[in-house]
Design a protein around this motif. Sequence first.
Motif, PDB file in Angstrom:
ATOM      1  N   GLN A 188      27.133  29.616  52.450  1.00  0.00           N
ATOM      2  CA  GLN A 188      26.315  30.170  53.510  1.00  0.00           C
ATOM      3  C   GLN A 188      26.128  29.264  54.713  1.00  0.00           C
ATOM      4  O   GLN A 188      25.421  29.637  55.637  1.00  0.00           O
ATOM      5  N   MET A 189      26.677  28.047  54.701  1.00  0.00           N
ATOM      6  CA  MET A 189      26.433  27.213  55.882  1.00  0.00           C
ATOM      7  C   MET A 189      27.641  26.334  56.204  1.00  0.00           C
ATOM      8  O   MET A 189      28.492  26.081  55.373  1.00  0.00           O
ATOM      9  N   PRO A 190      27.699  25.881  57.456  1.00  0.00           N
ATOM     10  CA  PRO A 190      28.902  25.213  57.955  1.00  0.00           C
ATOM     11  C   PRO A 190      29.352  23.983  57.152  1.00  0.00           C
ATOM     12  O   PRO A 190      30.557  23.791  56.972  1.00  0.00           O
ATOM     13  N   TYR A 191      28.399  23.164  56.657  1.00  0.00           N
ATOM     14  CA  TYR A 191      28.828  21.972  55.938  1.00  0.00           C
ATOM     15  C   TYR A 191      29.557  22.374  54.651  1.00  0.00           C
ATOM     16  O   TYR A 191      30.609  21.825  54.329  1.00  0.00           O
ATOM     17  N   GLY A 194      16.442  17.743  64.611  1.00  0.00           N
ATOM     18  CA  GLY A 194      16.859  19.110  64.319  1.00  0.00           C
ATOM     19  C   GLY A 194      17.645  19.147  63.026  1.00  0.00           C
ATOM     20  O   GLY A 194      17.284  18.490  62.058  1.00  0.00           O
ATOM     21  N   CYS A 195      18.741  19.879  63.021  1.00  0.00           N
ATOM     22  CA  CYS A 195      19.588  19.911  61.830  1.00  0.00           C
ATOM     23  C   CYS A 195      20.378  18.618  61.761  1.00  0.00           C
ATOM     24  O   CYS A 195      21.020  18.215  62.739  1.00  0.00           O
ATOM     25  N   ARG A 196      20.346  17.937  60.610  1.00  0.00           N
ATOM     26  CA  ARG A 196      21.031  16.640  60.515  1.00  0.00           C
ATOM     27  C   ARG A 196      22.542  16.760  60.658  1.00  0.00           C
ATOM     28  O   ARG A 196      23.220  15.786  60.935  1.00  0.00           O
ATOM     29  N   PHE A 197      23.039  17.944  60.463  1.00  0.00           N
ATOM     30  CA  PHE A 197      24.490  18.140  60.537  1.00  0.00           C
ATOM     31  C   PHE A 197      24.934  18.508  61.953  1.00  0.00           C
ATOM     32  O   PHE A 197      26.126  18.557  62.226  1.00  0.00           O
ATOM     33  N   HIS A 198      23.974  18.724  62.873  1.00  0.00           N
ATOM     34  CA  HIS A 198      24.367  19.343  64.139  1.00  0.00           C
ATOM     35  C   HIS A 198      25.419  18.579  64.949  1.00  0.00           C
ATOM     36  O   HIS A 198      26.270  19.206  65.567  1.00  0.00           O
ATOM     37  N   PRO A 199      25.418  17.214  64.935  1.00  0.00           N
ATOM     38  CA  PRO A 199      26.451  16.572  65.758  1.00  0.00           C
ATOM     39  C   PRO A 199      27.873  16.907  65.309  1.00  0.00           C
ATOM     40  O   PRO A 199      28.816  16.768  66.074  1.00  0.00           O
ATOM     41  N   ARG A 200      28.015  17.348  64.065  1.00  0.00           N
ATOM     42  CA  ARG A 200      29.365  17.617  63.568  1.00  0.00           C
ATOM     43  C   ARG A 200      29.594  19.112  63.351  1.00  0.00           C
ATOM     44  O   ARG A 200      30.649  19.498  62.843  1.00  0.00           O
ATOM     45  N   CYS A 201      28.611  19.914  63.696  1.00  0.00           N
ATOM     46  CA  CYS A 201      28.700  21.329  63.339  1.00  0.00           C
ATOM     47  C   CYS A 201      29.479  22.110  64.397  1.00  0.00           C
ATOM     48  O   CYS A 201      29.177  22.050  65.586  1.00  0.00           O
ATOM     49  N   ALA A 202      30.487  22.845  63.953  1.00  0.00           N
ATOM     50  CA  ALA A 202      31.307  23.613  64.883  1.00  0.00           C
ATOM     51  C   ALA A 202      30.715  24.990  65.154  1.00  0.00           C
ATOM     52  O   ALA A 202      31.222  25.735  65.967  1.00  0.00           O
ATOM     53  N   TYR A 203      29.641  25.337  64.428  1.00  0.00           N
ATOM     54  CA  TYR A 203      29.124  26.710  64.518  1.00  0.00           C
ATOM     55  C   TYR A 203      27.784  26.793  65.222  1.00  0.00           C
ATOM     56  O   TYR A 203      27.178  27.839  65.259  1.00  0.00           O
ATOM     57  N   ARG A 204      27.309  25.648  65.730  1.00  0.00           N
ATOM     58  CA  ARG A 204      25.959  25.722  66.246  1.00  0.00           C
ATOM     59  C   ARG A 204      25.876  26.543  67.525  1.00  0.00           C
ATOM     60  O   ARG A 204      24.802  26.981  67.912  1.00  0.00           O
ATOM     61  N   GLY A 205      27.037  26.793  68.151  1.00  0.00           N
ATOM     62  CA  GLY A 205      27.073  27.697  69.298  1.00  0.00           C
ATOM     63  C   GLY A 205      26.646  29.109  68.921  1.00  0.00           C
ATOM     64  O   GLY A 205      26.210  29.890  69.772  1.00  0.00           O
ATOM     65  N   LEU A 206      26.764  29.439  67.651  1.00  0.00           N
ATOM     66  CA  LEU A 206      26.417  30.781  67.206  1.00  0.00           C
ATOM     67  C   LEU A 206      24.922  30.954  67.015  1.00  0.00           C
ATOM     68  O   LEU A 206      24.436  32.048  66.774  1.00  0.00           O
ATOM     69  N   VAL A 207      24.196  29.838  67.085  1.00  0.00           N
ATOM     70  CA  VAL A 207      22.745  29.925  66.950  1.00  0.00           C
ATOM     71  C   VAL A 207      22.144  30.018  68.338  1.00  0.00           C
ATOM     72  O   VAL A 207      22.537  29.277  69.240  1.00  0.00           O
ATOM     73  N   GLU A 208      21.231  30.927  68.497  1.00  0.00           N
ATOM     74  CA  GLU A 208      20.659  31.119  69.818  1.00  0.00           C
ATOM     75  C   GLU A 208      19.814  29.922  70.242  1.00  0.00           C
ATOM     76  O   GLU A 208      19.149  29.303  69.413  1.00  0.00           O
ATOM     77  N   ALA A 250      17.978  25.543  68.882  1.00  0.00           N
ATOM     78  CA  ALA A 250      17.241  25.354  67.632  1.00  0.00           C
ATOM     79  C   ALA A 250      17.897  24.286  66.756  1.00  0.00           C
ATOM     80  O   ALA A 250      17.212  23.462  66.139  1.00  0.00           O
ATOM     81  N   CYS A 251      19.223  24.272  66.693  1.00  0.00           N
ATOM     82  CA  CYS A 251      19.929  23.319  65.837  1.00  0.00           C
ATOM     83  C   CYS A 251      19.579  21.885  66.212  1.00  0.00           C
ATOM     84  O   CYS A 251      19.579  20.996  65.375  1.00  0.00           O
ATOM     85  N   VAL A 252      19.347  21.661  67.526  1.00  0.00           N
ATOM     86  CA  VAL A 252      19.110  20.299  68.001  1.00  0.00           C
ATOM     87  C   VAL A 252      17.638  19.942  67.929  1.00  0.00           C
ATOM     88  O   VAL A 252      17.280  18.784  67.728  1.00  0.00           O
ATOM     89  N   ALA A 291      14.221  21.371  62.702  1.00  0.00           N
ATOM     90  CA  ALA A 291      14.911  21.159  61.432  1.00  0.00           C
ATOM     91  C   ALA A 291      14.869  22.437  60.608  1.00  0.00           C
ATOM     92  O   ALA A 291      13.799  22.995  60.375  1.00  0.00           O
ATOM     93  N   PRO A 292      16.023  22.938  60.177  1.00  0.00           N
ATOM     94  CA  PRO A 292      16.035  24.136  59.342  1.00  0.00           C
ATOM     95  C   PRO A 292      15.447  23.838  57.970  1.00  0.00           C
ATOM     96  O   PRO A 292      15.559  22.714  57.480  1.00  0.00           O
ATOM     97  N   GLN A 293      14.793  24.816  57.378  1.00  0.00           N
ATOM     98  CA  GLN A 293      14.238  24.637  56.033  1.00  0.00           C
ATOM     99  C   GLN A 293      15.128  25.336  55.025  1.00  0.00           C
ATOM    100  O   GLN A 293      15.891  26.229  55.366  1.00  0.00           O
ATOM    101  N   ARG A 306      20.128  25.716  53.887  1.00  0.00           N
ATOM    102  CA  ARG A 306      19.395  25.084  54.986  1.00  0.00           C
ATOM    103  C   ARG A 306      20.247  25.224  56.252  1.00  0.00           C
ATOM    104  O   ARG A 306      21.128  24.396  56.492  1.00  0.00           O
ATOM    105  N   CYS A 307      19.988  26.273  57.003  1.00  0.00           N
ATOM    106  CA  CYS A 307      20.778  26.495  58.221  1.00  0.00           C
ATOM    107  C   CYS A 307      20.102  27.560  59.072  1.00  0.00           C
ATOM    108  O   CYS A 307      19.516  28.497  58.545  1.00  0.00           O
ATOM    109  N   HIS A 308      20.207  27.398  60.412  1.00  0.00           N
ATOM    110  CA  HIS A 308      19.582  28.350  61.319  1.00  0.00           C
ATOM    111  C   HIS A 308      20.400  29.614  61.520  1.00  0.00           C
ATOM    112  O   HIS A 308      19.918  30.569  62.131  1.00  0.00           O
ATOM    113  N   LEU A 309      21.640  29.628  61.096  1.00  0.00           N
ATOM    114  CA  LEU A 309      22.499  30.788  61.372  1.00  0.00           C
ATOM    115  C   LEU A 309      21.893  32.073  60.801  1.00  0.00           C
ATOM    116  O   LEU A 309      21.354  32.078  59.696  1.00  0.00           O
ATOM    117  N   GLU A 310      22.040  33.149  61.589  1.00  0.00           N
ATOM    118  CA  GLU A 310      21.583  34.459  61.134  1.00  0.00           C
ATOM    119  C   GLU A 310      22.470  34.941  59.996  1.00  0.00           C
ATOM    120  O   GLU A 310      23.664  34.630  59.960  1.00  0.00           O
TER     121      GLU A 310
END
Lengths: 345, 336, 337
Positions: free
Chosen positions: A252-255, A290-304, A307-309, A312-314, A325-329
């Motif tokens: 369910q999440m990019p990592y 924010g999300c600890r993975f965001h500097p390496r995440c290729a999908y954070r553009g898909l989050v409005e 928020a990723c930066v 922090a997602p729960q 743990r990800c903001h993606l819908e």
Amino acid sequence: MTEQQARTLLDVRDLRVHFPTADGLVRSVDGLSFSLAPGRTLGIVGESGSGKSVTSQAILGLHRGTRAQVSGSISFDGVDLLGLPTRELRRLRGNEIAMIFQDPLSALHPYYTVGRQIAEAYRVHHSVGKRQALARAEEMLDLVGIPNAGRRLHEYPHQFSGGMRQRAMIAMALVNDPRLLIADEPTTALDVTVQAQILELMKKLQQEFGSAIIVITHDLGVVADIADDVLVMYAGHAVEQGAVADVFYRPQMPYTWGLLASMPRVENPRGQRLATIAGSPPSLIAPPAGCRFHPRCAYRGLVEGDACVTSAPQLATTEPGHLVRCHLEAAERARVLGNMKDGVR
Amino acid sequence: MTLSAGEFAAEPLPTTAEEAPTSVAGRSPWQIARARLRANRVAMVAFVAIVVFAVIAVVAPILQAVGVIDATTLHPDLVQGPGAMPTGAFGGISLQHPLGVEPQTGRDLLSRILLGITLDTAIAVAATIVSVGLGVVLGLVAGFYRGAADWSIGRLIDLILAFPQLLMLIALSPVLVQRLTDAGIPSGNPSKVTYIIAVLGFFGWPYFARIIRGQVLSLREREFVEAAEMLGARRSRINFKELLPNLWAPILVYSTLVLPTYISAEAAMSFLGVGIVPPTPTLGNLLQDSVNYATADPTYFLAPGLTLFIVVLAFNQFGDGLRDALDPRSDRAGGR
Amino acid sequence: MFQYILKRLLSIVGMLVLISISVFALFFAVPADPARLTCGKNCTPAIIEANRHALGYDKPIVTQYLDFMKGLVSERDFPDDPVIAKNSPQSITHCPAPCLGYSVTQGQLVSKMIKDAFPITASIAVGAFVLWIVGGVGIGVLSALKRGTLLERGLVSASLVAYSLPTFFIGLLLLNIVSIKYGLAPAAGYTPFLDDPVAWAQGMILPWITLAMVFAALYVRLTRANMLETLSEDYIRTARAKGVPEWAVIARHAMRAALTPIVTIAGLDLGGVLAGAAITETVFNLNGIGKTGVYAIQQLDLPVIVAVVLLSAFVIVLFNFVVDLLYAFLDPRVTLR
Ligand SMILES: Nc1ncnc2c1ncn2[C@@H]1O[C@H](COP(=O)(O)OP(=O)(O)OP(=O)(O)O)[C@@H](O)[C@H]1O
Ligand code: SF4
Ligand SMILES: [Mg+2]
């Protein structure tokens, strides 16, 4: 997971392990929760430095007496391990909870014979003589498939091959029929056949003794092979956890996507380069906001928005027993996953 | 070589900078080492002391030349009695002579100690340079060429280390000092100074050579492994430029630890009768002479001894701090 | 194993031959005339010539060396001259094997001097050795276990202070202040152990402390460093994970590994001090090997210098060898080849 909670052997809640260093506070494990029932196997995966070994050592209380700050709760069969006096914890160590360490060459004492080291693990918890303990050690070496166990007993770790040392470690861990076995990368650096043998061995032993197993690995193949549940760690956090089938078939999440993409598989022809996750692991002293993975995440553009930066997602439940743990819908995830299945990769 | 006052022993070898931890913050090993060293208060105090001694070593001869201090003028008026002991309390302490004067001669003790520091540090530094120079060259040769060169150098080292070193330091003196004089070095103290530098340097190089050789070999090993992994290469070449940064750290640490042993060695040689002789002052010959007045004139006995002790201690403390700073393992802790 | 020992013994012999040659070459090339130095102020050319002849200095240096080596296995006479032997046999000094030469300055056989000196050096060395091992290793282990406490810092600083004090300064302080001025310790001196063990020990107390001080300080540091490093090893963690009690983790697992290298160093150091503790012996005026050597050097008494240097080298090389054997015995990873 729900039905297992009734019979939980190990329950870890909000575990944090922090190391004060000259450079700052290293937050190696930062709020980790999971539980494990008897007879089940949990796989913990994540890249190097994500906190897997630190977590497993915390369960055995091996950070005691160091500068490490451990908080949260770890309960084993209803007993709070973190609050337990060392004297009592010692009765559990190696007896109820045993550990197979990463890198058996350095984890075995170079000056004592393998037999003696296994025998010692037995004698610490049983009042038996040396001879009896050695006989037990020989039995164990035999059990883990070391030929000529009677002779090998009297050899030193450096005289063993890598695979045999790994088996000796396993023999040592199993000598007291532990109820929980923690295996820290039990097959890394072994060739594929030996790796398969060792996994087979662990499965067999689990069937025999009904132990719970935590297997820590970089290798998702190992998880697929042996585990019931999986916990994906990133920078001291769980980023996804659930039943192996759920996580592997509906990641369910990019990592996790990245990890699965980098996994060698049958349909991935040999020689073809495996996908790897770009970028390097983040600092554990000042992790990204924010999300600890965001500097390496290729999908954070898909989050409005950003928020990723900024936030922090729960961990949230996506289906029963499957946490992410990800903001993606949800819709976005489904779309990406659909594309992947179509073979875009 | 740990020649603390004559009996030899070995210390664990310093580790190298390249082993230093790769920091989370991404600083270079040198920066980390510097930060660690700064945070080590004892080492910093020792460093300040070393700087002070260095300044003294440089300035003392100038002060002597311009007459601010005076280590040579005899003051028969300041000593008295059958033993020609200093007049006045505590070895004749006065404004002109803050540490009093020498018995017999009445020379100013402070001036003599300051000048002694100059000569002692000069000898120790020069001997260290000789040791490092010989050690680096021979260690590199052994590590690079291996084979016969390595073998011969190894045996030479074994041979040198088999000699009773302290005894050799004094035994060679009658033989070699004369040779040096014959070779045109002014007789007396100049020849002796040259001799002391030469023998200390000579008996010290094997330790450096071993470290350097070890570094070269381990680097070779690593290069080989990496190259083999990446290119399937059979053999690799290391160039000197790559090697040098890996040699700096151990050389530096080891030099700081060896230098004070050379200072004590000079004193030990004076004590055993082959050192530099008065009127040229060294801490060693001051101490050696003062022994005769240990009970009669404690100031005279303690002043050079304590100075020697403080110099040596400062170098040892700083060397320790330096090693800890460069050693990645020094931060690890055990558990329960 | 047997082959290794044989090889090592051969190399030891080779080494000693090399050392003896270099010593001979160095010392017999002394610029001063060695025969001239053998007699005091009222020297006549005749006496000098007689001494030169008696010591064999009139022969070529190679012959002298070969004579010396021969003397190690067979007896010698000084002077080695059949004419004198026939005319005045009482003026011949007979030197039974192993003959190390004859000291005209002392009017003694060198082997006799060494035989007298060695028990003194051995007494100093062995007592100091026990003292520094017990003190140094004990304090080292303690300070490692008390890591981060005030006690540890105190012990470490104290050891560095002791380590920075020159041996002769410590010795002189003890001798002049503690012993002579305040009479707090018995005066140093040598009584053979078999004559009176108590007097032997009393006379040795100050030399022992003096010699042991620097070594103890060094061993505190070595032991502490080794212990700390060992305690952070993975196999210590394994022992804890097995449920081994803490005392056994330290005694059985940590100390076993941390102290093995110390055994090596201790062996080498013991060899070193048995080869003569020149400074300690000189400070306390004890005629051990070291002081004998120092005195001979001051007198340019060549036969004695050569013998002392060779003997010392022999002890050092021998201990090197023993230590290597011991290490292979203690560390299963080491094989002798
Ligand atoms: N004693 C310590 N002091 C400071 N930092 C530590 C300490 N122990 C571990 N760490 C840090 O904690 C982080 C997690 O380490 P851990 O060993 O758990 O990683 P891991 O997930 O097991 O990695 P690997 O797959 O390489 O074994 C690492 O960044 C490590 O540097
Ligand atoms: S929260 Fe954002 S940055 Fe983090 S994994 Fe999800 S999409 Fe990527
Ligand atoms: Mg790990």
